[in-house]
Design a protein around this motif. Structure first.
Motif, mmCIF file in Angstrom:
data_model
loop_
_atom_site.group_PDB
_atom_site.id
_atom_site.type_symbol
_atom_site.label_atom_id
_atom_site.label_comp_id
_atom_site.label_asym_id
_atom_site.label_seq_id
_atom_site.Cartn_x
_atom_site.Cartn_y
_atom_site.Cartn_z
ATOM 1 N N ALA A 133 10.832 7.547 -4.471
ATOM 2 C CA ALA A 133 9.505 6.929 -4.318
ATOM 3 C C ALA A 133 9.512 5.527 -4.911
ATOM 4 O O ALA A 133 10.363 5.183 -5.742
ATOM 5 C CB ALA A 133 8.444 7.774 -5.018
ATOM 6 N N ASN A 168 0.842 -1.207 0.000
ATOM 7 C CA ASN A 168 0.000 0.000 0.000
ATOM 8 C C ASN A 168 0.875 1.254 0.000
ATOM 9 O O ASN A 168 2.108 1.172 0.069
ATOM 10 C CB ASN A 168 -0.994 -0.025 1.169
ATOM 11 N N ASP A 169 0.234 2.423 -0.053
ATOM 12 C CA ASP A 169 0.969 3.695 -0.140
ATOM 13 C C ASP A 169 1.938 3.881 1.025
ATOM 14 O O ASP A 169 3.090 4.271 0.820
ATOM 15 C CB ASP A 169 -0.013 4.871 -0.177
ATOM 16 N N ARG A 191 4.948 1.485 0.732
ATOM 17 C CA ARG A 191 5.870 1.889 -0.335
ATOM 18 C C ARG A 191 6.664 3.135 0.072
ATOM 19 O O ARG A 191 7.866 3.227 -0.193
ATOM 20 C CB ARG A 191 5.119 2.125 -1.642
ATOM 21 N N ALA A 192 6.025 4.079 0.746
ATOM 22 C CA ALA A 192 6.720 5.296 1.200
ATOM 23 C C ALA A 192 7.794 4.941 2.233
ATOM 24 O O ALA A 192 8.921 5.461 2.187
ATOM 25 C CB ALA A 192 5.720 6.296 1.779
ATOM 26 N N PRO A 202 6.443 3.970 -6.628
ATOM 27 C CA PRO A 202 5.036 4.129 -7.013
ATOM 28 C C PRO A 202 4.252 2.824 -7.114
ATOM 29 O O PRO A 202 3.026 2.834 -6.995
ATOM 30 C CB PRO A 202 5.107 4.823 -8.372
#
Length: 178
Positions: free
Chosen positions: A40, A25-26, A29-30, A42
């Motif tokens: 990043a 998920n975001d 990944r961050a 993405p």
């Protein structure tokens, strides 16, 4: 030790029969981008098939990701895709042979991705994260890297042939050896 950014525990006694797809998920990944020193991530996913061999769990599949990071030369952002095969072998703790700290050992291809785990599960997510870390090219160059080198007056080995008596002697030996 802090918790892994991409944690996906898998129980060897309850392996999925169908391929397992893991999608980061975001937030994951961050956190991984920060850990690996890139701008990043993405996209990050992996599809894994499981099998067993004695006490080991074999996890085979493919890792797919998109990485954004600065060019090693110009520092301009660039993005690229990563496709890496996964071939992992999870084994219970204590099942790998013990070696003395200064003992020289030979590894074959099956030994390279053996991962010991304790308890009743292993963390497939962390293994995927480590595979991704190895796939990131810290010296990745963008399309303007060569032009930036030329403007800065940096010549590569291809642009500058060695000269002098030693270079001439080595070139002569190379010709004779062909």
């Amino acid at each position: 030790m802090s918790a892994p950014e991409l944690s996906r525990p898998v129980k060897p006694r309850a392996l999925p029969a169908e391929p397992l797809t893991i999608e980061a998920n975001d937030a994951e990944r961050a956190a991984l981008a920060q850990r690996f020193g890139v701008t990043a991530i993405p996209a990050l996913s992996a599809t894994i098939d499981f099998a067993t061999e004695d006490e080991a769990v074999l996890a085979n599949g493919t890792l797919s990701a998109t990485i954004t990071q600065p060019c090693a030369v110009t520092r301009e952002e660039l993005s690229y895709a990563v496709e890496e095969p996964l071939a992992l072998r999870f084994v219970p703790a204590g099942s790998l042979p013990e070696h003395a700290p200064d003992e020289e050992i030979e590894l074959d291809s099956e030994d390279l991705d053996e991962i010991e785990y304790e308890g009743d599960s292993f963390d497939l997510g962390e293994a995927i994260a480590q595979t991704l870390a190895l796939a990131i090219d810290p010296y990745r160059e963008g399309p303007d890297a060569d032009e930036a080198r030329k403007k800065a007056g940096i010549v590569s080995d291809e642009d500058h042939a060695p000269s002098g008596p030693l270079a001439e002697a080595l070139a002569g030996l190379k010709k004779d050896g062909q």
